[in-house]
Design an enzyme around this catalytic site. Sequence first.
Site, PDB file in Angstrom:
ATOM      1  N   GLU A  45       0.823  -1.216   0.000  1.00  0.00           N
ATOM      2  CA  GLU A  45       0.000   0.000   0.000  1.00  0.00           C
ATOM      3  C   GLU A  45       0.861   1.271   0.000  1.00  0.00           C
ATOM      4  OE1 GLU A  45      -2.924  -0.208   3.150  1.00  0.00           O
ATOM      5  OE2 GLU A  45      -4.223  -1.443   1.917  1.00  0.00           O
ATOM      6  N   GLU A  72      -6.736  -7.705  -0.232  1.00  0.00           N
ATOM      7  CA  GLU A  72      -7.129  -7.635   1.180  1.00  0.00           C
ATOM      8  C   GLU A  72      -8.578  -7.188   1.305  1.00  0.00           C
ATOM      9  OE1 GLU A  72      -4.900  -5.009   3.665  1.00  0.00           O
ATOM     10  OE2 GLU A  72      -2.981  -5.591   2.823  1.00  0.00           O
TER      11      GLU A  72
HETATM   12  C1  GAL Z   1      -4.256  -2.462   5.125  1.00  0.00           C
HETATM   13  C2  GAL Z   1      -2.815  -2.933   5.266  1.00  0.00           C
HETATM   14  C3  GAL Z   1      -2.705  -4.162   6.145  1.00  0.00           C
HETATM   15  C4  GAL Z   1      -3.535  -4.003   7.375  1.00  0.00           C
HETATM   16  C5  GAL Z   1      -4.966  -3.725   6.995  1.00  0.00           C
HETATM   17  C6  GAL Z   1      -5.903  -3.602   8.148  1.00  0.00           C
HETATM   18  O1  GAL Z   1      -4.296  -1.109   4.824  1.00  0.00           O
HETATM   19  O2  GAL Z   1      -2.267  -3.203   4.015  1.00  0.00           O
HETATM   20  O3  GAL Z   1      -1.354  -4.372   6.466  1.00  0.00           O
HETATM   21  O4  GAL Z   1      -3.020  -2.978   8.148  1.00  0.00           O
HETATM   22  O5  GAL Z   1      -5.007  -2.531   6.279  1.00  0.00           O
HETATM   23  O6  GAL Z   1      -7.215  -3.322   7.731  1.00  0.00           O
END
Ligand code: GAL
Length: 668
Positions: A150, A307
């Site tokens: 990110e 994610e």
């Molecule tokens: C994303 C990040 C992850 C984790 C996640 C939590 O932004 O890439 O490492 O922190 O959020 O929601």
Amino acid sequence: MTPRLPPKLLYGGDYNPEQWPESVWLEDVRLMRAAGVNIVSLGIFSWARLQPSEKRFDFGWLDRVMDLLAKNGISVCLATATASPPPWLTRKYPGVLPVTADGVTLQVGSRQQYSPSSPVYKKFAAALVRKLAQRYRRHSALASWHINNEYACHLPECHNADSTRAFRAWLRAKYRTLAALNDAWGTAFWSQAYGDWAEIFTPRRAPYHCNPTQCLDFKRFTSDAFLALYRMEAAILRAATPAIPLTTNFMGFFKPLDYRAWAPEIDYVAWDSYPDPVDEAAARHAGAVGHDLMRSLKPGRPFVLMEQAPSAVNWRSVNLPKRPGIMRLQSLQTVARGGDGVMFFQWRASKAGAEKFHSGLLPHVPPKQSRVFAEVTALGAELKKLTPVAGSLVRNRVAIAFDWHAWWAVELESKPGRIDYAAWAQSLHRWFYQKNIGVDFVHPGAELAGYDLVVAPALYLLTKQAAANLTAFTARGGTLLATYFSGIVDEHEHIVLGGYPALLRQALGLWVEEWAPYPDGRTNGVRLGGRKFTCDHWCDLLHLEGAKPLATYTGDFFAGRPAVTRHRHGRGTAYYLGTRLDAAGLDALLLRVTKTAGVKAPLRAPAGVEITRRDAKRGQFLFALNHTGRPARISLGKYRGTNLLTGRSTARTLTLAPLDAAVIQLKR
Ligand code: GAL
């Protein structure tokens, strides 16, 4: 040939085994297999573990995890671990730390504490990536590289000494001479003329409005600076593993990075989606519009949802879990809109650290007693049944013209009114989403031949080339819908004189004399097709030169003047929306616009039922998702086939239980 992922639906998530004793790893892989997990993103925040000090590396533990996963048939999207530099690095080289516009240095103890322009950070990151590439290039578990994490998420810009130096170098490369820079930045205004490159800084906190072109260039520079980091890692990995696909996780409508410039450099789009479960209707649209934007960055290639949260996150002030069925439906929505991978943050919920209350596929409670883990296991089995869908594509006839440079420019300070560019584009997208008419997002200067309708919301910054492209699209027979505050400035953020929107005047058959941006709560009315609607936010005062009025204002000093227009241009039609209509008014207008363009949904469905199609040479797939709390009956019309989720042939009518879905492989 661009390297590809394996031809299946990927299922898994971030895996952080370094947070656990090795004894837990065996249980991890056993449960991964039970859940149908076929890939994990590994090592994203492992830098300090992989390189405990400047001269010492430790790959032993990672070797063991990689081998264990390989033995269990689980692929790895291996991270380059460069997202969070270890404390020893910034202690020894504090110049790496980023600085805000206010001059505050961001310290160690969280993550992402590096300046994108730091040569020291680059040197250490490159060395680590080289070592990882050499060590794992032939490992059988390696399916993809996950570069950094990110980019710019917590650090949208940096003003430290390295960034200042790099910004100057970027400007020199762009403008060559100070005269050209002074001209582009309009420095004749407020005595800002620069006589030496060393007088130029990143736009730090200043007494009053900052030079807008300087701010715009700084946003371009920042996106480029992060992209340069990605490129640096990509070059190392490409050389070591030419057949392994590369990606980094994007964040949907993320303003700091011009993802369109990034897209050619990645092998597949991966992105992270975290809509707030508090408002489920808003969440399902947020998911859909994010998927559409992300998919459009690389047409012709399925994306991966890298994610999402299995249930609650930890970073809102109040974190509601996803109630039963929502995670499944959101995952199926991902596939419905062109995704070939459904992944999560994270595999096992952490025991310590800032994310210990973030849901995991494997929660803190015993898996057998966990509602979330039961849903995770069921979803894994369902995604396996959808394997035939992998590789198929979503094809749409409607596009929203969306440009990061226009976004940056229109949201700079000192404008007539406040425009939330992404929200405006998303609110127009929502109408199409609710009608199940598929939408792509395109650059206004891109090839538009595949589209029947292009919607251009507040395309404030427009180059000559892009304006000519939209005009030619209309002349060739396309339907264009442009909205207020489009085509106002050029790439330097200078007004294009000659009557706004000068470069689109010909296509639209009108010009704008003035505008009246409204404060919140103030409204006007329009009369459109014999009906009255409310409008707010903005009212353009138009002069027609060929366009026909479709709607006129009912109030204010410009009552009776046109608010919405239609213009025949060449073989096509250009509509202009000079104000923001209420939902009913927008519906009336867009029904008309889509009729002109001849675009419609694949089939009619009750409100709250999402319908999409994915096509491949070897088959077509119709997705139906019932987001409502009631059973939904959908008449399938000409569509017949097999519901891959149940294995049963479909009848003329499909009935879906609340929150249920069908994926129909269509008969040829
Ligand atoms: C994303 C990040 C992850 C984790 C996640 C939590 O932004 O890439 O490492 O922190 O959020 O929601």
